[in-house]
Design a protein around this motif. Structure first.
Motif, PDB file in Angstrom:
ATOM      1  N   ARG A   1     -35.998  19.403  36.106  1.00 49.34           N
ATOM      2  CA  ARG A   1     -35.845  19.951  34.756  1.00 49.34           C
ATOM      3  C   ARG A   1     -34.648  19.380  34.004  1.00 49.34           C
ATOM      4  N   ARG A   2     -34.026  18.366  34.563  1.00 51.83           N
ATOM      5  CA  ARG A   2     -32.773  17.883  33.989  1.00 51.83           C
ATOM      6  C   ARG A   2     -32.915  17.377  32.561  1.00 51.83           C
ATOM      7  N   TYR A   3     -34.005  16.720  32.220  1.00 55.02           N
ATOM      8  CA  TYR A   3     -34.186  16.224  30.856  1.00 55.02           C
ATOM      9  C   TYR A   3     -34.356  17.385  29.876  1.00 55.02           C
ATOM     10  N   SER A   4     -35.147  18.381  30.236  1.00 59.13           N
ATOM     11  CA  SER A   4     -35.367  19.494  29.313  1.00 59.13           C
ATOM     12  C   SER A   4     -34.120  20.365  29.177  1.00 59.13           C
ATOM     13  N   LEU A   5     -33.319  20.476  30.231  1.00 57.77           N
ATOM     14  CA  LEU A   5     -32.108  21.294  30.179  1.00 57.77           C
ATOM     15  C   LEU A   5     -30.919  20.572  29.550  1.00 57.77           C
ATOM     16  N   PHE A   6     -30.756  19.282  29.846  1.00 51.86           N
ATOM     17  CA  PHE A   6     -29.552  18.561  29.433  1.00 51.86           C
ATOM     18  C   PHE A   6     -29.813  17.422  28.461  1.00 51.86           C
ATOM     19  N   GLY A   7     -31.049  17.046  28.299  1.00 56.15           N
ATOM     20  CA  GLY A   7     -31.385  15.981  27.369  1.00 56.15           C
ATOM     21  C   GLY A   7     -31.434  14.613  28.027  1.00 56.15           C
ATOM     22  N   LYS A   8     -31.866  13.672  27.212  1.00 57.52           N
ATOM     23  CA  LYS A   8     -32.080  12.307  27.687  1.00 57.52           C
ATOM     24  C   LYS A   8     -31.640  11.343  26.591  1.00 57.52           C
ATOM     25  N   ARG A   9     -31.046  10.243  26.995  1.00 59.79           N
ATOM     26  CA  ARG A   9     -30.626   9.198  26.068  1.00 59.79           C
ATOM     27  C   ARG A   9     -31.748   8.180  25.900  1.00 59.79           C
ATOM     28  N   ASP A  10     -31.683   7.428  24.833  1.00 58.79           N
ATOM     29  CA  ASP A  10     -32.663   6.361  24.631  1.00 58.79           C
ATOM     30  C   ASP A  10     -32.322   5.126  25.461  1.00 58.79           C
ATOM     31  N   THR A  11     -31.031   4.937  25.742  1.00 55.10           N
ATOM     32  CA  THR A  11     -30.584   3.781  26.515  1.00 55.10           C
ATOM     33  C   THR A  11     -29.559   4.230  27.547  1.00 55.10           C
ATOM     34  N   CYS A  12     -29.312   3.384  28.524  1.00 56.69           N
ATOM     35  CA  CYS A  12     -28.299   3.676  29.538  1.00 56.69           C
ATOM     36  C   CYS A  12     -26.908   3.685  28.916  1.00 56.69           C
ATOM     37  N   MET A  13     -26.028   4.445  29.515  1.00 55.62           N
ATOM     38  CA  MET A  13     -24.653   4.498  29.031  1.00 55.62           C
ATOM     39  C   MET A  13     -23.981   3.139  29.194  1.00 55.62           C
ATOM     40  N   LEU A  14     -23.090   2.837  28.296  1.00 54.40           N
ATOM     41  CA  LEU A  14     -22.307   1.611  28.386  1.00 54.40           C
ATOM     42  C   LEU A  14     -20.882   1.991  28.727  1.00 54.40           C
ATOM     43  N   PRO A  15     -20.363   1.513  29.848  1.00 52.41           N
ATOM     44  CA  PRO A  15     -18.992   1.874  30.226  1.00 52.41           C
ATOM     45  C   PRO A  15     -17.982   1.228  29.285  1.00 52.41           C
ATOM     46  N   THR A  16     -16.843   1.903  29.150  1.00 52.55           N
ATOM     47  CA  THR A  16     -15.761   1.332  28.356  1.00 52.55           C
ATOM     48  C   THR A  16     -15.232   0.094  29.075  1.00 52.55           C
ATOM     49  N   GLU A  17     -14.478  -0.690  28.384  1.00 57.20           N
ATOM     50  CA  GLU A  17     -13.933  -1.920  28.970  1.00 57.20           C
ATOM     51  C   GLU A  17     -13.069  -1.613  30.200  1.00 57.20           C
ATOM     52  N   GLU A  18     -12.296  -0.535  30.146  1.00 59.70           N
ATOM     53  CA  GLU A  18     -11.441  -0.188  31.284  1.00 59.70           C
ATOM     54  C   GLU A  18     -12.230   0.285  32.500  1.00 59.70           C
ATOM     55  N   LEU A  19     -13.435   0.792  32.290  1.00 57.68           N
ATOM     56  CA  LEU A  19     -14.264   1.252  33.409  1.00 57.68           C
ATOM     57  C   LEU A  19     -15.288   0.217  33.841  1.00 57.68           C
ATOM     58  N   ARG A  20     -15.365  -0.887  33.141  1.00 59.53           N
ATOM     59  CA  ARG A  20     -16.391  -1.918  33.413  1.00 59.53           C
ATOM     60  C   ARG A  20     -16.394  -2.373  34.869  1.00 59.53           C
ATOM     61  N   SER A  21     -15.209  -2.473  35.486  1.00 58.04           N
ATOM     62  CA  SER A  21     -15.123  -2.943  36.876  1.00 58.04           C
ATOM     63  C   SER A  21     -15.721  -1.946  37.873  1.00 58.04           C
ATOM     64  N   ARG A  22     -15.940  -0.712  37.436  1.00 59.85           N
ATOM     65  CA  ARG A  22     -16.506   0.328  38.312  1.00 59.85           C
ATOM     66  C   ARG A  22     -18.025   0.309  38.313  1.00 59.85           C
ATOM     67  N   PHE A  23     -18.630  -0.545  37.472  1.00 58.93           N
ATOM     68  CA  PHE A  23     -20.078  -0.571  37.333  1.00 58.93           C
ATOM     69  C   PHE A  23     -20.631  -1.912  37.824  1.00 58.93           C
ATOM     70  N   ILE A  24     -21.792  -1.830  38.460  1.00 55.92           N
ATOM     71  CA  ILE A  24     -22.488  -3.013  38.947  1.00 55.92           C
ATOM     72  C   ILE A  24     -23.646  -3.267  38.005  1.00 55.92           C
ATOM     73  N   ASP A  25     -23.779  -4.497  37.561  1.00 57.58           N
ATOM     74  CA  ASP A  25     -24.883  -4.845  36.632  1.00 57.58           C
ATOM     75  C   ASP A  25     -26.172  -5.069  37.375  1.00 57.58           C
TER      76      ASP A  25
END
Length: 133
Positions: free
Chosen positions: A109-133
């Motif tokens: 039920r997560r989408y109906s309770l909390f919503g859904k984005r149209d696209t994936c989140m984009l990390p800030t430049e300072e957090l970019r190293s924490r994300f794998i492409d």
């Protein structure tokens, strides 16, 4: 890649994105890195761990070559957060099926309770190293 603790999350789910931000704030030692399940890196990892079509309503933790799902993943993450969050490990005494029953209810039920984005989140430049492409 397997030497890091990797969290694969639903990049369009608001609840999942909130959980990622929650973990980042409580992980100053940067033990965790993240990849949305919509990414090629996540698809490769999910294929490697045979998770491609089995789990659409959960996130995954890959830690030391082992894959955790649902409440096992959440509790395993708590092990590496601050002392307060380690207290949640008390829930490990409950059977996984019991814990996951509630987790699955929220996950489906997560989408109906909390919503859904149209696209994936984009990390800030300072957090970019924490994300794998």
């Amino acid at each position: 890649m397997e030497t890091r603790n990797i969290i694969i999350f639903d990049g369009v789910c608001n609840l999942c994105n909130g959980a990622v931000n929650f973990i980042i704030k409580r992980d100053p030692q940067q033990r965790f890195c993240f990849t949305p399940m919509q990414s090629e890196a996540a698809k490769d990892l999910m294929s490697r761990y045979s998770l491609v079509s089995d789990y659409g309503d959960t996130f995954f933790l890959i830690k030391q070559g082992q894959c955790y799902t649902r409440t096992d993943a959440a509790l395993e993450i708590c092990k590496d957060l601050s002392v307060f969050w380690k207290l949640l490990l008390i829930f490990k005494v409950l059977p996984r099926s019991f814990r996951d029953f509630f987790y699955n209810g929220l996950g489906s039920r997560r989408y109906s309770l909390f919503g859904k984005r149209d696209t994936c989140m984009l990390p800030t430049e300072e957090l970019r190293s924490r994300f794998i492409d």
